[in-house]
Design a protein around this motif. Structure first.
Motif, PDB file in Angstrom:
ATOM      1  N   PRO A   1      -5.966  -3.477  18.349  1.00 37.91           N
ATOM      2  CA  PRO A   1      -6.816  -3.441  19.542  1.00 37.91           C
ATOM      3  C   PRO A   1      -6.081  -3.044  20.813  1.00 37.91           C
ATOM      4  CG  PRO A   1      -7.377  -5.347  18.203  1.00 37.91           C
ATOM      5  CD  PRO A   1      -6.168  -4.720  17.568  1.00 37.91           C
ATOM      6  N   ASN A   2      -4.835  -3.518  20.983  1.00 38.38           N
ATOM      7  CA  ASN A   2      -4.102  -3.183  22.208  1.00 38.38           C
ATOM      8  C   ASN A   2      -3.586  -1.743  22.222  1.00 38.38           C
ATOM      9  OD1 ASN A   2      -2.144  -3.541  20.265  1.00 38.38           O
ATOM     10  ND2 ASN A   2      -0.741  -4.656  21.573  1.00 38.38           N
ATOM     11  N   GLU A   3      -3.734  -1.018  21.106  1.00 36.69           N
ATOM     12  CA  GLU A   3      -3.322   0.384  21.029  1.00 36.69           C
ATOM     13  C   GLU A   3      -4.508   1.349  21.082  1.00 36.69           C
ATOM     14  OE1 GLU A   3      -1.384   0.387  17.226  1.00 36.69           O
ATOM     15  OE2 GLU A   3       0.584  -0.028  18.091  1.00 36.69           O
ATOM     16  N   GLU A   4      -5.728   0.807  20.967  1.00 37.77           N
ATOM     17  CA  GLU A   4      -6.904   1.666  20.802  1.00 37.77           C
ATOM     18  C   GLU A   4      -7.109   2.621  21.963  1.00 37.77           C
ATOM     19  OE1 GLU A   4     -10.731   0.478  19.358  1.00 37.77           O
ATOM     20  OE2 GLU A   4      -9.874  -1.234  18.291  1.00 37.77           O
TER      21      GLU A   4
ATOM     22  N   ASP B   1       3.629  17.443  -2.492  1.00 38.35           N
ATOM     23  CA  ASP B   1       4.383  16.293  -2.004  1.00 38.35           C
ATOM     24  C   ASP B   1       3.850  15.752  -0.677  1.00 38.35           C
ATOM     25  OD1 ASP B   1       5.057  18.497  -0.530  1.00 38.35           O
ATOM     26  OD2 ASP B   1       7.214  18.101  -0.518  1.00 38.35           O
ATOM     27  N   ARG B   2       2.649  16.145  -0.306  1.00 35.49           N
ATOM     28  CA  ARG B   2       2.088  15.768   1.006  1.00 35.49           C
ATOM     29  C   ARG B   2       1.080  14.631   0.843  1.00 35.49           C
ATOM     30  NH1 ARG B   2      -0.600  15.122   5.448  1.00 35.49           N
ATOM     31  NH2 ARG B   2      -0.549  16.690   7.107  1.00 35.49           N
ATOM     32  N   ALA B   3       1.296  13.528   1.585  1.00 37.61           N
ATOM     33  CA  ALA B   3       0.336  12.417   1.573  1.00 37.61           C
ATOM     34  C   ALA B   3      -0.794  12.706   2.554  1.00 37.61           C
ATOM     35  CB  ALA B   3       1.026  11.111   1.943  1.00 37.61           C
ATOM     36  N   LEU B   4      -1.979  12.278   2.209  1.00 38.57           N
ATOM     37  CA  LEU B   4      -3.126  12.348   3.118  1.00 38.57           C
ATOM     38  C   LEU B   4      -3.047  11.150   4.045  1.00 38.57           C
ATOM     39  CD1 LEU B   4      -5.902  13.669   3.849  1.00 38.57           C
ATOM     40  CD2 LEU B   4      -6.937  12.060   2.223  1.00 38.57           C
ATOM     41  N   ARG B   5      -3.069  11.399   5.359  1.00 37.88           N
ATOM     42  CA  ARG B   5      -2.869  10.337   6.346  1.00 37.88           C
ATOM     43  C   ARG B   5      -4.200   9.979   7.022  1.00 37.88           C
ATOM     44  NH1 ARG B   5       1.480  13.550   9.813  1.00 37.88           N
ATOM     45  NH2 ARG B   5      -0.364  14.888   9.787  1.00 37.88           N
ATOM     46  N   ILE B   6      -4.596   8.724   6.879  1.00 37.85           N
ATOM     47  CA  ILE B   6      -5.848   8.247   7.462  1.00 37.85           C
ATOM     48  C   ILE B   6      -5.538   7.212   8.535  1.00 37.85           C
ATOM     49  CG2 ILE B   6      -8.079   7.152   7.002  1.00 37.85           C
ATOM     50  CD1 ILE B   6      -7.864   8.035   4.134  1.00 37.85           C
ATOM     51  N   ALA B   7      -6.224   7.319   9.664  1.00 36.69           N
ATOM     52  CA  ALA B   7      -6.086   6.332  10.740  1.00 36.69           C
ATOM     53  C   ALA B   7      -7.458   5.756  11.059  1.00 36.69           C
ATOM     54  CB  ALA B   7      -5.490   6.976  11.995  1.00 36.69           C
ATOM     55  N   ALA B   8      -7.469   4.515  11.560  1.00 37.83           N
ATOM     56  CA  ALA B   8      -8.725   3.856  11.900  1.00 37.83           C
ATOM     57  C   ALA B   8      -8.439   2.613  12.722  1.00 37.83           C
ATOM     58  CB  ALA B   8      -9.494   3.464  10.641  1.00 37.83           C
ATOM     59  N   PRO B   9      -9.400   2.175  13.543  1.00 45.94           N
ATOM     60  CA  PRO B   9      -9.238   0.889  14.229  1.00 45.94           C
ATOM     61  C   PRO B   9      -9.120  -0.241  13.206  1.00 45.94           C
ATOM     62  CG  PRO B   9     -11.099   2.122  15.109  1.00 45.94           C
ATOM     63  CD  PRO B   9     -10.678   2.826  13.867  1.00 45.94           C
ATOM     64  N   LYS B  10      -8.402  -1.280  13.571  1.00 46.26           N
ATOM     65  CA  LYS B  10      -8.177  -2.388  12.643  1.00 46.26           C
ATOM     66  C   LYS B  10      -9.475  -3.023  12.169  1.00 46.26           C
ATOM     67  CE  LYS B  10      -5.517  -6.633  12.015  1.00 46.26           C
ATOM     68  NZ  LYS B  10      -4.612  -7.633  12.630  1.00 46.26           N
ATOM     69  N   LYS B  11     -10.516  -3.014  13.018  1.00 47.33           N
ATOM     70  CA  LYS B  11     -11.796  -3.614  12.627  1.00 47.33           C
ATOM     71  C   LYS B  11     -12.403  -2.927  11.404  1.00 47.33           C
ATOM     72  CE  LYS B  11     -14.522  -0.773  15.819  1.00 47.33           C
ATOM     73  NZ  LYS B  11     -15.450  -0.762  16.971  1.00 47.33           N
ATOM     74  N   LEU B  12     -11.990  -1.690  11.123  1.00 48.36           N
ATOM     75  CA  LEU B  12     -12.494  -0.960   9.957  1.00 48.36           C
ATOM     76  C   LEU B  12     -11.497  -0.994   8.805  1.00 48.36           C
ATOM     77  CD1 LEU B  12     -14.022   2.191  11.719  1.00 48.36           C
ATOM     78  CD2 LEU B  12     -15.197   0.092  11.025  1.00 48.36           C
ATOM     79  N   GLY B  13     -10.554  -1.921   8.870  1.00 48.12           N
ATOM     80  CA  GLY B  13      -9.484  -1.966   7.894  1.00 48.12           C
ATOM     81  C   GLY B  13      -9.955  -2.089   6.453  1.00 48.12           C
ATOM     82  N   LYS B  14     -10.931  -2.949   6.200  1.00 45.37           N
ATOM     83  CA  LYS B  14     -11.409  -3.141   4.832  1.00 45.37           C
ATOM     84  C   LYS B  14     -12.000  -1.857   4.279  1.00 45.37           C
ATOM     85  CE  LYS B  14     -14.243  -6.246   2.002  1.00 45.37           C
ATOM     86  NZ  LYS B  14     -15.144  -7.434   2.015  1.00 45.37           N
ATOM     87  N   VAL B  15     -12.809  -1.194   5.087  1.00 41.51           N
ATOM     88  CA  VAL B  15     -13.424   0.069   4.668  1.00 41.51           C
ATOM     89  C   VAL B  15     -12.347   1.108   4.369  1.00 41.51           C
ATOM     90  CG1 VAL B  15     -14.878   1.992   5.417  1.00 41.51           C
ATOM     91  CG2 VAL B  15     -15.526  -0.342   5.980  1.00 41.51           C
ATOM     92  N   VAL B  16     -11.397   1.241   5.279  1.00 34.03           N
ATOM     93  CA  VAL B  16     -10.408   2.309   5.167  1.00 34.03           C
ATOM     94  C   VAL B  16      -9.465   2.080   3.992  1.00 34.03           C
ATOM     95  CG1 VAL B  16      -8.495   3.442   6.346  1.00 34.03           C
ATOM     96  CG2 VAL B  16     -10.563   2.867   7.598  1.00 34.03           C
ATOM     97  N   ASN B  17      -9.078   0.860   3.734  1.00 29.16           N
ATOM     98  CA  ASN B  17      -8.198   0.594   2.596  1.00 29.16           C
ATOM     99  C   ASN B  17      -8.899   0.887   1.272  1.00 29.16           C
ATOM    100  OD1 ASN B  17      -5.728  -0.198   3.831  1.00 29.16           O
ATOM    101  ND2 ASN B  17      -6.643  -2.154   4.390  1.00 29.16           N
ATOM    102  N   LEU B  18     -10.188   0.546   1.194  1.00 26.18           N
ATOM    103  CA  LEU B  18     -10.949   0.882  -0.011  1.00 26.18           C
ATOM    104  C   LEU B  18     -11.121   2.394  -0.141  1.00 26.18           C
ATOM    105  CD1 LEU B  18     -13.687  -1.908   0.180  1.00 26.18           C
ATOM    106  CD2 LEU B  18     -11.964  -1.677  -1.616  1.00 26.18           C
ATOM    107  N   LEU B  19     -11.398   3.049   0.987  1.00 29.90           N
ATOM    108  CA  LEU B  19     -11.521   4.509   0.988  1.00 29.90           C
ATOM    109  C   LEU B  19     -10.225   5.155   0.527  1.00 29.90           C
ATOM    110  CD1 LEU B  19     -12.959   7.177   1.815  1.00 29.90           C
ATOM    111  CD2 LEU B  19     -12.047   6.808   4.122  1.00 29.90           C
TER     112      LEU B  19
END
Length: 370
Positions: A239-242, A202-220
Motif C-alpha cells: 500500500p505505501n508503494e502504490e 529463459d524469460r520469466a513472465l513478470r506480473i505485478a499487482a496491488p497486494k489486495k489482489l494477491g490471492k488472485v494474482v498468485n493463482l493466476l
C-alpha cells in the motif's frame, strides 16, 4: 466529498452532521493535448456522517423511504460485520465485504447477504513499451488469455462471487455485446501461439499487482506457469508503494519493469462503459495504458464519445468492446460482484455504480419501528 451542509449527491438526502473528504494528487499523462489523472492519497471522515431525508427533493414520486441515514466511520469492516451479523440496532448495512466474509453472513441469525453486479473489473494491462518482449503482437496477447481458466480463478479466489469477462465490459452492463463469450481455456493452443510469438525460453513472465489482489494474482501465476510451461514471477505492490507505481504508469516517462499489471478500475455508470474501463486501460488519456497510443482504438472511442443518440451510443460502445476482444488488447479476467451484509428486516436495493439508499426501506419488524 461531504464537508458542508447538503443536499449532496443525487439530492434525496442532505448532510446534517459530520464530514467526509479526500485529498488527491495530480499526475500529468500528456501535455499536448493536455490530460491528467488524480490519485487519492488520504481519506478523512468524521466518526459519524448523518444524512436526513430532503423534503424539498425535486422528484416527488421518488422521495427517500428512510428518515435518517448514519454512516459509522468509527468501525472497521470486521467490527461492523460482527455487529450486523450478531446484534440488532447497531449496524444495518455493511458494504464492500469480501467473498470470505460473505460465507459467514449466510449463517447469520440477523443478517442476509445481498449480492449484485459490481462497478469494477479485474483485468491486466500489457506492457507494450518493452524492447525484449513484443506485446504489440496479438498472438502473444491471445496466448496469455487462452492460458487462463477464468471459472477456476473465480471459484478459488472469489468463491464464485464474480462473472468472467469476455473483453472489458461486464455482462450486466447496458452495452455488453450480445453473443460475446469469454475466451476459452486452451493450454495447447496457448503454448503454440506463445512459440509463434517467439517467447524466449529463459524469460520469466513478470506480473505485478496491488497486494489486495494477491490471492488472485498468485493463482493466476500458477495457471499461466502450468499452461504455458514458462516461469512466472509475481510482484505484489505494498500500500505505501502504490502511489509511486501508479504515477510511473500514468505519466509514461519510464518503462515499467513488469510485463502485465493486474488492476481493478471502476465505472460510475453502465452505458458508454468504455469511457471507464477501456479508456483507463488503453486510451490516450488512460492512467493504466502501458504502450503507444492505439490509433484504431482511438478512432472507435471517439466515434462513441461523439454520439448523442442513446441507442447509437450503446452500439458504438459495443463496437469498442468487440474490437478490444478481437485484438485481445488486455488480459481479460473477471468482474467481481458487489457484496453487502444487510439486516434481515431491511429491503436494500443496491445501485451498481455507487452506494445509494434512495430506494432502501425497512419493514415493520425492524428494530427502529415502535
Amino acid at each position: 466529498m461531504l464537508d458542508a451542509p447538503g443536499p449532496w449527491g443525487t439530492g434525496p438526502f442532505k448532510l446534517v452532521q459530520g464530514y467526509s473528504s479526500i485529498k488527491n494528487v495530480q499526475s500529468v499523462i500528456r501535455k499536448t493535448p493536455y490530460s491528467s489523472t488524480w490519485f487519492t492519497i488520504e481519506e478523512e471522515r468524521s466518526p459519524l456522517v448523518v444524512l436526513e431525508a430532503n423534503e424539498q427533493y425535486w422528484n416527488k414520486k421518488k422521495r427517500p423511504r428512510l428518515k435518517n441515514v448514519i454512516f459509522r466511520n468509527d468501525l472497521t469492516v470486521e467490527q461492523a460485520l460482527d455487529l450486523c451479523m450478531n446484534r440488532e440496532g447497531e449496524v444495518d448495512i455493511v458494504s464492500k465485504i469480501t467473498p470470505e466474509m460473505a460465507q459467514l453472513v449466510r449463517g447469520s441469525r440477523y443478517a442476509k447477504l445481498v449480492n449484485d453486479g459490481g462497478n469494477r473489473i479485474i483485468a491486466g494491462t500489457f506492457n507494450r513499451y518493452l524492447d525484449d518482449i513484443d506485446f504489440n503482437n496479438r498472438k502473444l496477447r491471445l496466448a496469455i488469455n487462452l492460458a487462463v481458466n477464468r471459472n477456476e480463478l473465480i471459484n478459488q479466489a472469489f468463491y464464485g462471487y464474480a462473472e468472467p469477462l469476455s473483453a472489458l465490459t461486464p455482462s450486466w452492463a447496458f452495452d455488453y455485446p450480445e453473443g460475446l463469450k469469454p475466451i476459452d481455456y486452451h493450454p495447447s493452443l496457448a503454448r503454440q501461439l506463445l512459440k509463434e510469438a517467439q517467447w524466449p525460453n529463459d524469460r520469466a513472465l513478470r506480473i505485478a499487482a496491488p497486494k489486495k489482489l494477491g490471492k488472485v494474482v498468485n493463482l493466476l501465476a500458477s495457471q499461466l506457469k502450468e499452461a504455458l510451461k514458462i516461469d512466472v514471477s509475481v510482484k505484489l505492490i505494498l500500500p505505501n508503494e502504490e502511489l509511486r507505481w501508479k504515477r510511473v504508469v500514468a505519466e509514461k516517462r519510464l518503462v515499467p519493469n513488469w510485463d502485465i499489471l493486474i488492476a481493478d478500475p471502476y465505472a460510475l455508470f453502465y452505458e458508454g462503459t468504455p469511457a471507464y474501463f477501456h479508456r483507463e486501460l488503453l486510451g490516450a488519456d488512460g492512467a493504466l495504458r502501458a504502450g503507444p497510443i492505439l490509433p484504431e482504438f482511438e478512432q472507435l472511442f471517439k466515434e462513441m464519445g461523439s454520439e448523442i443518440d442513446k441507442n447509437e451510443l450503446l452500439e458504438k460502445a459495443e463496437d469498442v468492446d468487440r474490437y478490444v476482444y478481437d485484438e485481445a488488447l488486455a488480459l481479460f479476467l473477471f468482474a467481481p460482484h458487489a457484496l453487502y451484509a444487510v439486516n434481515k428486516h431491511v429491503d436494500f436495493k443496491p445501485y451498481r455504480t455507487s452506494l445509494e439508499l434512495l430506494d432502501t426501506e425497512v419493514n415493520e419488524h425492524h428494530w427502529s419501528r415502535p
